[in-house]
Write a protein that holds these residues in place. Sequence first.
Motif, PDB file in Angstrom:
ATOM      1  N   ARG A   1       7.703   6.290  12.100  1.00 34.26           N
ATOM      2  CA  ARG A   1       6.516   6.908  12.676  1.00 34.26           C
ATOM      3  C   ARG A   1       5.463   7.203  11.618  1.00 34.26           C
ATOM      4  O   ARG A   1       4.276   7.242  11.904  1.00 34.26           O
ATOM      5  CB  ARG A   1       6.903   8.205  13.402  1.00 34.26           C
ATOM      6  CG  ARG A   1       7.713   7.988  14.672  1.00 34.26           C
ATOM      7  CD  ARG A   1       8.087   9.286  15.313  1.00 34.26           C
ATOM      8  NE  ARG A   1       8.944  10.084  14.436  1.00 34.26           N
ATOM      9  CZ  ARG A   1       9.366  11.312  14.723  1.00 34.26           C
ATOM     10  NH1 ARG A   1       9.003  11.880  15.853  1.00 34.26           N
ATOM     11  NH2 ARG A   1      10.146  11.966  13.898  1.00 34.26           N
ATOM     12  N   ILE A   2       5.906   7.410  10.365  1.00 36.35           N
ATOM     13  CA  ILE A   2       4.962   7.725   9.297  1.00 36.35           C
ATOM     14  C   ILE A   2       4.517   6.449   8.591  1.00 36.35           C
ATOM     15  O   ILE A   2       3.331   6.227   8.362  1.00 36.35           O
ATOM     16  CB  ILE A   2       5.594   8.708   8.298  1.00 36.35           C
ATOM     17  CG1 ILE A   2       5.933  10.027   9.010  1.00 36.35           C
ATOM     18  CG2 ILE A   2       4.652   8.970   7.139  1.00 36.35           C
ATOM     19  CD1 ILE A   2       6.634  11.029   8.126  1.00 36.35           C
ATOM     20  N   LEU A   3       5.488   5.596   8.246  1.00 38.99           N
ATOM     21  CA  LEU A   3       5.165   4.351   7.557  1.00 38.99           C
ATOM     22  C   LEU A   3       4.749   3.283   8.565  1.00 38.99           C
ATOM     23  O   LEU A   3       5.398   3.094   9.579  1.00 38.99           O
ATOM     24  CB  LEU A   3       6.373   3.872   6.751  1.00 38.99           C
ATOM     25  CG  LEU A   3       6.854   4.826   5.655  1.00 38.99           C
ATOM     26  CD1 LEU A   3       8.111   4.282   5.002  1.00 38.99           C
ATOM     27  CD2 LEU A   3       5.766   5.038   4.615  1.00 38.99           C
TER      28      LEU A   3
ATOM     29  N   VAL B   1      -0.426   0.894  -9.043  1.00 39.12           N
ATOM     30  CA  VAL B   1      -1.797   0.685  -9.514  1.00 39.12           C
ATOM     31  C   VAL B   1      -2.743   1.293  -8.483  1.00 39.12           C
ATOM     32  O   VAL B   1      -2.515   1.176  -7.273  1.00 39.12           O
ATOM     33  CB  VAL B   1      -2.130  -0.807  -9.715  1.00 39.12           C
ATOM     34  CG1 VAL B   1      -1.328  -1.389 -10.860  1.00 39.12           C
ATOM     35  CG2 VAL B   1      -1.900  -1.605  -8.440  1.00 39.12           C
ATOM     36  N   PRO B   2      -3.808   1.978  -8.932  1.00 38.55           N
ATOM     37  CA  PRO B   2      -4.758   2.568  -7.975  1.00 38.55           C
ATOM     38  C   PRO B   2      -5.565   1.490  -7.274  1.00 38.55           C
ATOM     39  O   PRO B   2      -5.788   0.406  -7.812  1.00 38.55           O
ATOM     40  CB  PRO B   2      -5.641   3.453  -8.863  1.00 38.55           C
ATOM     41  CG  PRO B   2      -5.528   2.858 -10.225  1.00 38.55           C
ATOM     42  CD  PRO B   2      -4.145   2.296 -10.324  1.00 38.55           C
ATOM     43  N   MET B   3      -6.000   1.813  -6.060  1.00 36.90           N
ATOM     44  CA  MET B   3      -6.788   0.864  -5.282  1.00 36.90           C
ATOM     45  C   MET B   3      -8.195   0.752  -5.855  1.00 36.90           C
ATOM     46  O   MET B   3      -8.820   1.753  -6.199  1.00 36.90           O
ATOM     47  CB  MET B   3      -6.839   1.304  -3.821  1.00 36.90           C
ATOM     48  CG  MET B   3      -7.600   0.341  -2.906  1.00 36.90           C
ATOM     49  SD  MET B   3      -7.599   0.858  -1.169  1.00 36.90           S
ATOM     50  CE  MET B   3      -5.869   0.649  -0.739  1.00 36.90           C
ATOM     51  N   GLN B   4      -8.652  -0.486  -5.955  1.00 34.71           N
ATOM     52  CA  GLN B   4     -10.000  -0.773  -6.433  1.00 34.71           C
ATOM     53  C   GLN B   4     -10.793  -1.464  -5.333  1.00 34.71           C
ATOM     54  O   GLN B   4     -10.229  -2.012  -4.383  1.00 34.71           O
ATOM     55  CB  GLN B   4      -9.946  -1.671  -7.679  1.00 34.71           C
ATOM     56  CG  GLN B   4      -9.121  -1.129  -8.830  1.00 34.71           C
ATOM     57  CD  GLN B   4      -9.736   0.088  -9.477  1.00 34.71           C
ATOM     58  OE1 GLN B   4     -10.959   0.263  -9.440  1.00 34.71           O
ATOM     59  NE2 GLN B   4      -8.896   0.940 -10.069  1.00 34.71           N
ATOM     60  N   SER B   5     -12.093  -1.451  -5.480  1.00 35.62           N
ATOM     61  CA  SER B   5     -12.956  -2.121  -4.511  1.00 35.62           C
ATOM     62  C   SER B   5     -12.625  -3.607  -4.470  1.00 35.62           C
ATOM     63  O   SER B   5     -12.521  -4.270  -5.507  1.00 35.62           O
ATOM     64  CB  SER B   5     -14.422  -1.917  -4.901  1.00 35.62           C
ATOM     65  OG  SER B   5     -15.276  -2.639  -4.039  1.00 35.62           O
TER      66      SER B   5
ATOM     67  N   GLN C   1       0.831  -1.203   0.000  1.00 35.60           N
ATOM     68  CA  GLN C   1       0.000   0.000   0.000  1.00 35.60           C
ATOM     69  C   GLN C   1       0.865   1.253   0.000  1.00 35.60           C
ATOM     70  O   GLN C   1       1.905   1.320   0.666  1.00 35.60           O
ATOM     71  CB  GLN C   1      -0.920   0.008   1.223  1.00 35.60           C
ATOM     72  CG  GLN C   1      -1.956  -1.104   1.210  1.00 35.60           C
ATOM     73  CD  GLN C   1      -2.935  -0.988   2.361  1.00 35.60           C
ATOM     74  OE1 GLN C   1      -3.384   0.108   2.699  1.00 35.60           O
ATOM     75  NE2 GLN C   1      -3.271  -2.119   2.977  1.00 35.60           N
ATOM     76  N   THR C   2       0.405   2.256  -0.742  1.00 34.64           N
ATOM     77  CA  THR C   2       1.165   3.493  -0.844  1.00 34.64           C
ATOM     78  C   THR C   2       0.244   4.634  -1.258  1.00 34.64           C
ATOM     79  O   THR C   2      -0.915   4.422  -1.663  1.00 34.64           O
ATOM     80  CB  THR C   2       2.310   3.358  -1.875  1.00 34.64           C
ATOM     81  OG1 THR C   2       3.130   4.526  -1.824  1.00 34.64           O
ATOM     82  CG2 THR C   2       1.755   3.220  -3.294  1.00 34.64           C
ATOM     83  N   THR C   3       0.759   5.838  -1.168  1.00 31.26           N
ATOM     84  CA  THR C   3       0.077   7.027  -1.661  1.00 31.26           C
ATOM     85  C   THR C   3       1.044   7.789  -2.549  1.00 31.26           C
ATOM     86  O   THR C   3       2.155   8.108  -2.128  1.00 31.26           O
ATOM     87  CB  THR C   3      -0.397   7.931  -0.513  1.00 31.26           C
ATOM     88  OG1 THR C   3      -1.288   7.198   0.335  1.00 31.26           O
ATOM     89  CG2 THR C   3      -1.122   9.161  -1.049  1.00 31.26           C
ATOM     90  N   THR C   4       0.645   8.054  -3.770  1.00 28.78           N
ATOM     91  CA  THR C   4       1.489   8.770  -4.719  1.00 28.78           C
ATOM     92  C   THR C   4       0.724   9.968  -5.267  1.00 28.78           C
ATOM     93  O   THR C   4      -0.411  10.238  -4.858  1.00 28.78           O
ATOM     94  CB  THR C   4       1.900   7.854  -5.885  1.00 28.78           C
ATOM     95  OG1 THR C   4       0.749   7.606  -6.708  1.00 28.78           O
ATOM     96  CG2 THR C   4       2.431   6.514  -5.382  1.00 28.78           C
ATOM     97  N   ALA C   5       1.353  10.649  -6.223  1.00 29.83           N
ATOM     98  CA  ALA C   5       0.675  11.770  -6.883  1.00 29.83           C
ATOM     99  C   ALA C   5      -0.546  11.302  -7.654  1.00 29.83           C
ATOM    100  O   ALA C   5      -1.426  12.109  -7.989  1.00 29.83           O
ATOM    101  CB  ALA C   5       1.653  12.474  -7.823  1.00 29.83           C
ATOM    102  N   LYS C   6      -0.629  10.011  -7.940  1.00 30.46           N
ATOM    103  CA  LYS C   6      -1.760   9.451  -8.672  1.00 30.46           C
ATOM    104  C   LYS C   6      -2.845   8.916  -7.739  1.00 30.46           C
ATOM    105  O   LYS C   6      -3.822   8.322  -8.211  1.00 30.46           O
ATOM    106  CB  LYS C   6      -1.277   8.345  -9.610  1.00 30.46           C
ATOM    107  CG  LYS C   6      -0.436   8.868 -10.766  1.00 30.46           C
ATOM    108  CD  LYS C   6      -0.074   7.755 -11.718  1.00 30.46           C
ATOM    109  CE  LYS C   6       0.618   8.299 -12.958  1.00 30.46           C
ATOM    110  NZ  LYS C   6      -0.289   9.122 -13.785  1.00 30.46           N
TER     111      LYS C   6
END
Length: 240
Positions: free
Chosen positions: A140-142, A98-102, A68-73
């Motif tokens: 602490r963040i990750l 790849v974006p998260m899907q249901s 899991q991650t968060t990017t500009a996308k």
Amino acid sequence: MFAALGTWQLKRLQWKLDLIERIDQRVHAAPVAPPAPDKWAGVTAASDEYRKVRVSGKFLYELTTRVQTTTAKGIGFWLMTPLCTGDGTIVFINRGFVPMQSGDLARPAPPRAGAEPCAGAFGPAVEITGLLRMPEPKGRILRENDPANERWYVRDVPVIAQARNLPRAAPFFIDAPAGQEYPQDATEKPTGGLTVIAFPNNHLVYALTWFALAAMVAGGYYLVLRFERRKTRDQDDAQH
């Protein structure tokens, strides 16, 4: 003390400038082979991270780990897939985002590899030219990885390799660039080339702040001494 802190920040500034120059040279250098297994123990961030490397082999797509991650996308996953090289060693490739899907979080866990995982590597060989990266430590963040429940938050490849039963995996991974997202005919095609190379460099500001505080203390001390001398002189004049 303030002057000493300012001097220390100037030394840190020089170190950071050297680091930025060194990383820039690695990123734009011609690609080389990744470190061989007999060199893995000596691979460090200082000596190897962001080095451009080229590796070829066959992917074990069924052993892909979604981190899991968060990017500009947006919110999604890095696809960390083991690659079997010609000599039988394994290197994890970050195939991209790849974006998260249901339903993604309810996916079944990938299988554990067998005794000879590379024997099951099918399909055409691929060649990846990307940037060597070191495992990400938790902080602490990750969040901390939870292998038992197949929850991955950091790209800690030794732990991922252990979960997939891949003891011969390299202790580093490679970020694939844009245009090298495999398989190219996949319905879920990752986006490569999202490596962020950024080194905050505020050391000059910190140094100037410490030196300014040192100057203020020195100025205040001078004013106190001047006031005390004038007070003593006035008292002497009053006595005479």
